[in-house]
Design a protein around this motif. Structure first.
Motif, mmCIF file in Angstrom:
data_model
loop_
_atom_site.group_PDB
_atom_site.id
_atom_site.type_symbol
_atom_site.label_atom_id
_atom_site.label_comp_id
_atom_site.label_asym_id
_atom_site.label_seq_id
_atom_site.Cartn_x
_atom_site.Cartn_y
_atom_site.Cartn_z
ATOM 1 N N ASP A 66 6.634 11.876 -0.518
ATOM 2 C CA ASP A 66 5.613 11.607 -0.208
ATOM 3 C C ASP A 66 5.054 12.068 0.304
ATOM 4 O O ASP A 66 3.407 12.337 1.120
ATOM 5 N N TYR A 67 5.723 12.467 1.879
ATOM 6 C CA TYR A 67 4.955 13.009 3.154
ATOM 7 C C TYR A 67 4.620 12.046 3.882
ATOM 8 O O TYR A 67 3.511 12.024 5.068
ATOM 9 N N ILE A 68 4.394 10.532 3.710
ATOM 10 C CA ILE A 68 4.666 9.679 4.677
ATOM 11 C C ILE A 68 5.525 8.924 4.689
ATOM 12 O O ILE A 68 5.510 8.693 6.159
ATOM 13 N N ASN A 69 6.248 8.252 3.920
ATOM 14 C CA ASN A 69 6.972 7.139 4.040
ATOM 15 C C ASN A 69 8.564 7.579 4.088
ATOM 16 O O ASN A 69 9.718 7.239 3.838
ATOM 17 N N PRO B 84 0.844 -1.289 0.478
ATOM 18 C CA PRO B 84 0.102 -0.090 -0.077
ATOM 19 C C PRO B 84 0.556 1.199 0.483
ATOM 20 O O PRO B 84 1.977 1.091 0.175
ATOM 21 N N LEU B 85 -0.145 2.490 -0.223
ATOM 22 C CA LEU B 85 1.279 4.026 -0.320
ATOM 23 C C LEU B 85 1.478 3.806 0.702
ATOM 24 O O LEU B 85 3.013 3.936 1.052
ATOM 25 N N ASN B 86 1.160 4.188 2.423
ATOM 26 C CA ASN B 86 1.317 3.742 3.349
ATOM 27 C C ASN B 86 2.224 2.295 3.640
ATOM 28 O O ASN B 86 1.786 2.072 3.842
ATOM 29 N N MET B 87 3.414 3.055 4.153
ATOM 30 C CA MET B 87 4.475 1.299 3.660
ATOM 31 C C MET B 87 4.901 0.813 5.601
ATOM 32 O O MET B 87 6.130 0.755 6.220
ATOM 33 N N TRP B 88 4.294 1.716 7.137
ATOM 34 C CA TRP B 88 4.707 1.593 7.620
ATOM 35 C C TRP B 88 5.035 0.088 7.903
ATOM 36 O O TRP B 88 5.771 -0.166 9.021
#
Length: 198
Positions: A132-135, A42-46
């Motif tokens: 991407d401000y996330i990962n 997914p886009l969020n790679m937590w």
């Protein structure tokens, strides 16, 4: 095989300790999972990040175990020089088991290569900023913006190198199983292996 053999008959010995065997299989599962999440996740790679943190711990364990662990796990017991590597390679394609007591000289190169690439991979992941401000890697702010951006490409390169090394590892296992009639998987499950002491 290379010289220095003290026996010509294989004997069944306890080779791989439980911690090393556990490390091997847990690392295999986590690397495959992290690779798949990195490519298809997914886009969020937590979860990819947490797998990476766990892999860091496993690699640290292997480096320590390679110094203080049981003799077969120590780097000094299986990392050999060019002469031993060439000597082993000369007989590698013979259709008979090698009965090597531990990682053979070529296998040692595989171990070192995979550890090096995993260190590279977790290192670049820690400092990568894909914008991407996330990962964002947790240490991305500790390096320059240019470095954190380049680390994204370095991380992708590391993923490709891991894929190559894993496929090569599987291919070699199949080669030993079907060409040399030597099962390398069972010893990593049970700890026991048929060897000729050298």
């Amino acid at each position: 095989m290379s010289g220095g053999q003290t026996s010509t008959q294989p004997e069944r010995v306890k080779l791989w300790d439980p911690l090393l065997r556990g490390f091997h299989w847990i690392l295999a599962v986590l690397v495959i999972a992290a690779w798949c999440l990195g490519k298809f996740g997914p886009l969020n790679m937590w979860l990819h990040f947490w797998l990476g943190y766990t892999i860091i711990g496993l690699v640290a364990f292997r480096l320590i175990w390679g110094i203080v662990g049981p003799k077969p796990a120590r780097f000094t017991s299986f990392v050999r020089g060019p002469g031993a590597i060439i000597g082993y390679a000369r007989h590698m394609f013979e259709r008979r088991p090698s009965y090597w007591p531990g990682h053979n000289p070529l296998g040692a190169l595989s171990v070192l290569a995979l550890l090096a690439v995993l260190i590279w991979q977790v290192g670049t992941g820690l400092i990568a900023d894909p914008d991407d401000y996330i990962n964002i890697g947790p240490l991305a702010s500790e390096v320059s913006r240019a470095t954190s951006r380049k680390a994204v490409g370095w991380h992708h390169l590391g993923a490709n190198l891991i894929l190559i090394l894993v496929l090569l590892h599987v291919a070699v296992i199949m080669f030993y199983r079907f060409w040399k009639r030597e099962n390398l998987i069972r010893p990593m499950l049970t700890g026991w292996k048929w060897v000729i002491r050298r």
